[in-house]
Design an enzyme around this catalytic site. Sequence first.
Site, PDB file in Angstrom:
ATOM      1  N   GLN A  70       2.997   9.896   1.538  1.00  0.00           N
ATOM      2  CA  GLN A  70       4.468   9.402   1.071  1.00  0.00           C
ATOM      3  C   GLN A  70       5.078   9.886   0.080  1.00  0.00           C
ATOM      4  OE1 GLN A  70       2.148   4.662   2.248  1.00  0.00           O
ATOM      5  NE2 GLN A  70       3.746   5.194   3.463  1.00  0.00           N
ATOM      6  N   GLY A 128       0.863  -1.487  -0.177  1.00  0.00           N
ATOM      7  CA  GLY A 128      -0.294   0.266  -0.082  1.00  0.00           C
ATOM      8  C   GLY A 128       0.732   1.176  -0.221  1.00  0.00           C
ATOM      9  N   CYS A 162       5.894  -0.083   7.639  1.00  0.00           N
ATOM     10  CA  CYS A 162       4.814   1.159   6.853  1.00  0.00           C
ATOM     11  C   CYS A 162       6.796   2.037   6.212  1.00  0.00           C
ATOM     12  CB  CYS A 162       4.629   2.522   7.822  1.00  0.00           C
ATOM     13  SG  CYS A 162       4.169   3.667   6.707  1.00  0.00           S
ATOM     14  N   LEU A 163       6.129   1.364   4.577  1.00  0.00           N
ATOM     15  CA  LEU A 163       7.617   2.292   4.132  1.00  0.00           C
ATOM     16  C   LEU A 163       7.873   3.914   4.537  1.00  0.00           C
ATOM     17  CD1 LEU A 163       5.723   1.553   0.450  1.00  0.00           C
ATOM     18  CD2 LEU A 163       7.681   0.084   1.695  1.00  0.00           C
ATOM     19  N   HIS A 202      -3.280   7.595   6.740  1.00  0.00           N
ATOM     20  CA  HIS A 202      -2.122   8.603   5.935  1.00  0.00           C
ATOM     21  C   HIS A 202      -2.825   9.790   5.686  1.00  0.00           C
ATOM     22  CE1 HIS A 202       1.878   5.887   6.236  1.00  0.00           C
ATOM     23  NE2 HIS A 202       1.513   5.206   5.907  1.00  0.00           N
ATOM     24  N   HIS A 240      -5.384   1.478   6.846  1.00  0.00           N
ATOM     25  CA  HIS A 240      -3.947   1.769   7.436  1.00  0.00           C
ATOM     26  C   HIS A 240      -3.616   3.205   6.174  1.00  0.00           C
ATOM     27  CE1 HIS A 240       0.751   1.027   7.690  1.00  0.00           C
ATOM     28  NE2 HIS A 240       0.611   1.664   6.774  1.00  0.00           N
ATOM     29  N   GLU A 241      -3.593   3.020   5.114  1.00  0.00           N
ATOM     30  CA  GLU A 241      -3.607   3.893   3.936  1.00  0.00           C
ATOM     31  C   GLU A 241      -4.126   5.175   4.132  1.00  0.00           C
ATOM     32  OE1 GLU A 241      -1.053   4.166   2.161  1.00  0.00           O
ATOM     33  OE2 GLU A 241      -0.608   1.418   2.912  1.00  0.00           O
TER      34      GLU A 241
END
Length: 170
Positions: free
Chosen positions: A53, A48, A90-91, A136, A132-133
């Site tokens: 991000q 994702g 998480c990236l 963000h 999760h996204e």
Amino acid sequence: MNAIGLRIRTYGDPCLRKKSKAVKEVGPSERFLINAMIETMRLHKGIGLAAPQVGLNEQIFVADVGDGPFVVINPRILKKSGSDVMEEGCLSIPDVLVKIKRAESVVVSYVDENNRPVERKCDGLLAKVVQHEADHLNGKLIIDHATLAEKFKYKKQLQELQKSRKSGHS
């Protein structure tokens, strides 16, 4: 499309803490961004990726849990059911894993990359990725869900991420 790796913003970047704006209409530039986000997500072996991000505070995220890319614009989670705890990474916060309790199933309404309104029920891993996204897009990170012990465990790592970001090594 050529592989375009967008730069992933890391912990400490102010962009990650801003609430994203709704997308008025999906046009060529948004589709270009979406394709670049999918490429970047795959390049970094993520499942994702949200626009903040990659430095854009727009309500767009992409996901792929193994059944092809899923593009979500202006999401609204309409319904949540069940709950499950899963360790999430998480990236934007490399090598940090946090156990997070989230709904097992969600119904999300959104606009797809062709400006069509969609309502979709997501279960299991995809439901977790959607939540999760969506976090963000609201300026919330996995570390915000962490217990005090987890925050303490990762304190030095988070400080290092912030320091390297400020010195331009991110």
